[in-house]
Design a protein around this motif. Structure first.
Motif, PDB file in Angstrom:
ATOM      1  N   LYS A 162       0.628  -0.916   0.004  1.00 34.05           N
ATOM      2  CA  LYS A 162       0.006  -0.031   0.118  1.00 34.05           C
ATOM      3  C   LYS A 162       0.968   1.307   0.045  1.00 34.05           C
ATOM      4  O   LYS A 162       0.632   2.366  -0.789  1.00 34.05           O
ATOM      5  N   ARG A 163       2.067   1.170   0.752  1.00 36.30           N
ATOM      6  CA  ARG A 163       2.575   2.220   0.795  1.00 36.30           C
ATOM      7  C   ARG A 163       3.560   2.514  -0.373  1.00 36.30           C
ATOM      8  O   ARG A 163       3.686   3.576  -0.943  1.00 36.30           O
TER       9      ARG A 163
ATOM     10  N   ALA B 249       0.997   4.196  -2.971  1.00 38.79           N
ATOM     11  CA  ALA B 249       0.918   5.669  -2.728  1.00 38.79           C
ATOM     12  C   ALA B 249       2.058   6.249  -3.056  1.00 38.79           C
ATOM     13  O   ALA B 249       1.540   7.449  -3.740  1.00 38.79           O
TER      14      ALA B 249
END
Length: 314
Positions: free
Chosen positions: A59-60, A63
């Motif tokens: 997810k990081r 992003a």
């Protein structure tokens, strides 16, 4: 005529600058055909971690990649991303992920930036990304190198292959010519000694020419006799020296069966043409269905009628 369109265009970018030409080509089509563009970046997944940690790290990564993609897009559009451009970041392997997105979400066109051909042993053992895209993506794929059509499109070169069906190449020739206000040049290379007007290549090209001209489009046929040299090289040299702005190539059915003349032809066009190459899609399911429904005429009624049936219905 079968409806064709370029409403949804997918443009893969790596964020290292090599996606600029593909994006510029997509914007050109947007202006002519009101296309909607999706910029997609694929970032590698985190590996060798426990499931929960891996999910959070992915997810990081996603992003961070989206922030970079936004910066890339703003740079290309002078600070403001247009409404017709969507941004998308996926986690996974670059080529398989893009193929999956293109095939499952009904995109009308994928535009890729082709790199230099990989030479040597590694290049021979590993399929080039552009070749993989062309082989596995169902929709048309446009490959650009350094010369996207920033000056407009005045002439589209269409190689004619007597072994392949012609309905799609005819429909797309007419569609693009009308949308881009351009002319069509049909080209074929004879590899055997035969009277020009008796060759199937010539007769097929003339039938296509007639159908295109019936739509009010300027079209001409170029037939070359080449029995001693590389047929593909003849076409590449014509592309290089003549004023063709890009090449419209047939989606090869026999590419589905592995290494073939058609596969080699498409690969050579992709890598060696200095002009953009638009390769039409190949639908595996539709092709195999057509194999099961082939009709063999019991009698030859009229040579031109039979040739028209071969050109239009196979």
């Amino acid at each position: 005529m079968k409806d064709v369109n370029l409403e949804r265009v997918l443009v893969p970018v790596s964020l290292s600058g090599d996606g600029e030409d593909a994006l510029k080509q997509a914007v050109f089509f947007k202006k002519k055909m009101n296309s909607k563009i999706t910029l997609i970046h694929v970032t590698p997944a985190a590996s060798n971690l426990k499931s929960l940690v891996q999910t959070e790290l992915n997810k990081r990564l996603q992003a961070r990649a989206m922030i970079r993609l936004i910066r890339f897009a703003k740079l290309q559009f002078k600070g403001r991303i247009p409404e017709y451009v969507d941004l998308r970041v996926e986690i996974g392997q670059h080529v398989p992920t893009i193929i999956e997105v293109a095939n499952n979400e009904n995109y009308n066109l994928v535009i890729i930036r082709k790199n230099e051909r990989i030479e040597g042993l590694v290049g021979k053992l590993k399929m080039h990304s552009a070749d993989k895209f062309v082989k596995d993506i169902k929709c048309p794929v446009l490959s650009v190198k350094d010369r996207w059509t920033y000056r407009g499109v005045r002439n589209i070169l269409v190689p004619v292959d007597i072994r392949q069906q012609s309905r799609d190449i005819l429909n797309w020739s007419i569609y693009l010519a009308k949308k881009l206000n351009t002319r069509i040049t049909l080209i074929s290379v004879l590899t055997v000694k035969i009277d020009l007007e008796k060759s199937l290549a010539y007769r097929k090209a003339k039938l296509l020419e007639r159908s295109i001209r019936d739509e009010g489009i300027f079209c001409e046929v170029k037939i070359f006799e080449n029995t001693g040299e590389d047929k593909i090289e003849t076409i590449l040299q014509y592309v290089k020296h003549e004023k063709a702005d890009f090449v419209l190539a047939q989606g090869a059915q026999d590419i589905l069966f592995g290494d073939s003349q058609s596969e080699n032809f498409i690969s050579r066009l992709l890598h060696d043409s200095i002009k953009p190459v638009l390769r039409l899609g190949t639908d595996r399911a539709a092709y195999f269905k057509s194999l099961l429904n082939v009709r063999v005429p019991i009698s030859i009624r009229n040579e031109e009628m039979v040739l028209t049936e071969v050109v239009m219905n196979l």
